[in-house]
Design a protein around this motif. Structure first.
Motif, PDB file in Angstrom:
ATOM      1  N   GLY A  10       0.825  -1.206   0.000  1.00 10.33           N
ATOM      2  CA  GLY A  10       0.000   0.000   0.000  1.00 10.33           C
ATOM      3  C   GLY A  10       0.854   1.249   0.000  1.00 10.33           C
ATOM      4  O   GLY A  10       1.985   1.254  -0.492  1.00 10.33           O
ATOM      5  N   ASN A  11       0.315   2.305   0.547  1.00  9.83           N
ATOM      6  CA  ASN A  11       1.035   3.575   0.621  1.00  9.83           C
ATOM      7  C   ASN A  11       1.017   4.079   2.056  1.00  9.83           C
ATOM      8  O   ASN A  11       0.066   3.846   2.795  1.00  9.83           O
ATOM      9  N   THR A  12       2.076   4.761   2.444  1.00  9.90           N
ATOM     10  CA  THR A  12       2.128   5.331   3.786  1.00  9.90           C
ATOM     11  C   THR A  12       2.736   6.728   3.741  1.00  9.90           C
ATOM     12  O   THR A  12       3.894   6.922   4.052  1.00  9.90           O
ATOM     13  N   GLY A  13       1.957   7.694   3.275  1.00 12.25           N
ATOM     14  CA  GLY A  13       2.443   9.076   3.300  1.00 12.25           C
ATOM     15  C   GLY A  13       2.554   9.762   1.959  1.00 12.25           C
ATOM     16  O   GLY A  13       3.090  10.869   1.872  1.00 12.25           O
ATOM     17  N   GLY A  14       2.083   9.119   0.892  1.00  7.72           N
ATOM     18  CA  GLY A  14       2.138   9.783  -0.411  1.00  7.72           C
ATOM     19  C   GLY A  14       3.472   9.559  -1.106  1.00  7.72           C
ATOM     20  O   GLY A  14       3.940   8.435  -1.254  1.00  7.72           O
ATOM     21  N   TRP A  15       4.113  10.659  -1.531  1.00  8.05           N
ATOM     22  CA  TRP A  15       5.374  10.599  -2.262  1.00  8.05           C
ATOM     23  C   TRP A  15       6.479  11.282  -1.453  1.00  8.05           C
ATOM     24  O   TRP A  15       6.241  12.280  -0.784  1.00  8.05           O
ATOM     25  N   GLY A  40       8.554  14.460  -6.082  1.00  2.98           N
ATOM     26  CA  GLY A  40       7.929  13.139  -6.061  1.00  2.98           C
ATOM     27  C   GLY A  40       8.868  12.041  -6.525  1.00  2.98           C
ATOM     28  O   GLY A  40       8.525  11.244  -7.399  1.00  2.98           O
ATOM     29  N   HIS A  41      10.064  11.967  -5.925  1.00  2.61           N
ATOM     30  CA  HIS A  41      11.053  11.036  -6.459  1.00  2.61           C
ATOM     31  C   HIS A  41      10.798   9.577  -6.098  1.00  2.61           C
ATOM     32  O   HIS A  41      11.297   8.679  -6.783  1.00  2.61           O
ATOM     33  N   ALA A  42      10.039   9.316  -5.037  1.00  3.51           N
ATOM     34  CA  ALA A  42       9.785   7.919  -4.676  1.00  3.51           C
ATOM     35  C   ALA A  42       8.423   7.777  -4.010  1.00  3.51           C
ATOM     36  O   ALA A  42       8.046   8.596  -3.167  1.00  3.51           O
ATOM     37  N   TYR A  43       7.721   6.736  -4.383  1.00  4.44           N
ATOM     38  CA  TYR A  43       6.420   6.404  -3.800  1.00  4.44           C
ATOM     39  C   TYR A  43       6.661   5.748  -2.444  1.00  4.44           C
ATOM     40  O   TYR A  43       7.491   4.849  -2.314  1.00  4.44           O
ATOM     41  N   MET A  44       5.945   6.197  -1.423  1.00  4.07           N
ATOM     42  CA  MET A  44       6.180   5.684  -0.075  1.00  4.07           C
ATOM     43  C   MET A  44       5.427   4.358   0.109  1.00  4.07           C
ATOM     44  O   MET A  44       4.362   4.290   0.717  1.00  4.07           O
ATOM     45  N   ALA A  45       6.013   3.326  -0.441  1.00  6.05           N
ATOM     46  CA  ALA A  45       5.404   2.002  -0.415  1.00  6.05           C
ATOM     47  C   ALA A  45       5.427   1.418   0.991  1.00  6.05           C
ATOM     48  O   ALA A  45       6.399   1.563   1.726  1.00  6.05           O
TER      49      ALA A  45
END
Length: 354
Positions: free
Chosen positions: A150-155, A239-244
Motif C-alpha cells: 500500500g502507501n504510507t504518506g504519499g510521495w 515526487g522522487h519515490a512512492y512511499m510504499a
C-alpha cells in the motif's frame, strides 16, 4: 534467523489443522497486527478497514487485534523476529525498515521510476508483486508472506531548512537525513548532498540543532511531526519515490486457515490496500494548506528541472543493480512494470481525450 523456530511452528500448526478439520466454519483465528506508527497514520486507516472487513466477512471466525506503536516490537528487525516466533501475525514496514533482511525491497526507493499515483497503483496490483512475494518467501524459509503493498504518506519529496531546491547544484553542502539503508544514502550523494542517517524520533531536534538541513519525506509526515516548528521551510515537490508500505504476514498462520478463510484475508488486504491508496491523497490536501499558511514554500520543478534531477540520480540505478542481491532482476522488473503501466494509460488517453 528464520530457521530456528520453523519446525516448532510447523508442528504446532499441523496439530491445529487436525483439530480444525471438519470444523473449519467454527474456527477461531486471532490475528495480531502491528504498525509502528500512530492513529493519524495511513497504516492505521488501512488496518481499521482490514479488521472491519475480515471480522464481518468471516462471520466472526477471524478476530483482528490492532497494536499501533511499539508495544509488541519496535522496528523492522524486531518485528520480523516477532513474525518468526509467532508473537506477531501481521506487520507493515517501509522498504527501509526491512532492507537489512530483504535488500531488494529498496527498489521502491529508486528515484523517478513511477510517474504518478495512477502508475504506482497499477504496478502494485500487478504480477510484479507476486514475484516479490515469492522471493521473500524463499529468503525467509517460508515464514514471511508479502500480502500486499500500500502507501504510507504519499510521495517522498526533498524538504530542507536552507533554500529552494531546483537543480542538483542547489543540493551541494546540505546534510540530508536518510534511513540507515544504503540506497537512500546513495541517492543523496548522487545529488551532491551529504547523507546523514538519523533515527526518526530524533529528526525534530536534529533540524533544530543543525545536525541535518533536510530530509526526504511526504507532507503528511512533515506536518504530523511538526517539522516546520524546527525550522523546515522549503519543500520541493519532485515526487522522487512512492512511499510504499509492505504488508507481511506469518505464512504458516495464513496457510493453517481453511481456504475460505484465506480468501477472506486476501480480500481484506485488497480493501486495506485501497484504503491506504486513498488516505494520503485526502490528508495531504490539508497538510499542504497548513504548510503554506505558516509560511512554508512549496516548489514544483519544471519538466526540465525534474529531468535534470532524474539524470543526476541515475548512478543509483547502477549501484542498485551491482550491489544489491537480486538487484538487477528486480530493477528490470520494476522498471518494466512501470513502463507497461504508462503505456496502458497512454493508450487509454488516446480514447478518453477525444
Amino acid at each position: 534467523m528464520f530457521n530456528k523456530t520453523k519446525k516448532l511452528l510447523s508442528a504446532a500448526l499441523i496439530g491445529s489443522s487436525i483439530a480444525l478439520s471438519g470444523a473449519a466454519a467454527a474456527a477461531d483465528f486471532n490475528l495480531r497486527a502491528v504498525a509502528n506508527s500512530n492513529e493519524n497514520d495511513e497504516d492505521y486507516d488501512g488496518l481499521v478497514v482490514f479488521k472491519d472487513y475480515v471480522e464481518a466477512a468471516s462471520n466472526g471466525a477471524i478476530k483482528v487485534d490492532l497494536y499501533i506503536g511499539t508495544q509488541l516490537c519496535a522496528n523492522g528487525t524486531e518485528c520480523l523476529q516477532a513474525i518468526e516466533d509467532g508473537s506477531v501475525d501481521i506487520y507493515v514496514s517501509t522498504s527501509g525498515g526491512v532492507a537489512s533482511t530483504f535488500p531488494y525491497v529498496q527498489m521502491f526507493d529508486l528515484p523517478y521510476v513511477m510517474a504518478n499515483d495512477r502508475v504506482a497503483e497499477e504496478v502494485l496490483q500487478g504480477p510484479f508483486v507476486r514475484d516479490l512475494r515469492d522471493q521473500i518467501l524463499k529468503d525467509s524459509d517460508g515464514v514471511v508472506r508479502l500480502m500486499t503493498i500500500g502507501n504510507t504518506g504519499g510521495w517522498r519529496n526533498f524538504a530542507n531548512t536552507k533554500r529552494t531546491l531546483r537543480t542538483p547544484a542547489d543540493f551541494k553542502g546540505l546534510k540530508i537525513r536518510t534511513v540507515v539503508a544504503d540506497l537512500p544514502q546513495e541517492l543523496v550523494k548522487a545529488l551532491g548532498a551529504s547523507p546523514t542517517p538519523i533515527p526518526w524520533p530524533e529528526l525534530f531536534s536534529s533540524f533544530q540543532t543543525g545536525v541535518v538541513d533536510g530530509s526526504k519525506n511526504g507532507i503528511t509526515d512533515i506536518m504530523g511531526m511538526k517539522f516546520p516548528e524546527a525550522g523546515l521551510k522549503y519543500v520541493t515537490l519532485d515526487g522522487h519515490a512512492y512511499m510504499a508500505a509492505l504488508w507481511m504476514m506469518n505464512n504458516e498462520v495464513f496457510k493453517s486457515m481453511p481456504e475460505e478463510m484465506r480468501k477472506v484475508v486476501v480480500d481484506g488486504f485488497a480493501a486495506l490496500q485501497q484504503a491506504t491508496f486513498a488516505s494520503p491523497k485526502r490528508k495531504s490536501i490539508q497538510a499542504y494548506q497548513e504548510f503554506k499558511k505558516i509560511g512554508g514554500e512549496l516548489y514544483v520543478p519544471t519538466p526540465d528541472q525534474k529531468a535534470a534531477l532524474a539524470q543526476a540520480a541515475k548512478p543509483v540505478y547502477s549501484w542498485f543493480q551491482s550491489n544489491v542481491r537480486e538487484g538487477d532482476r528486480f530493477f528490470k522488473a520494476f522498471q518494466a512494470a512501470s513502463k507497461e503501466a504508462e503505456a496502458k494509460f497512454a493508450a487509454e488517453y488516446e480514447k478518453d481525450l477525444k
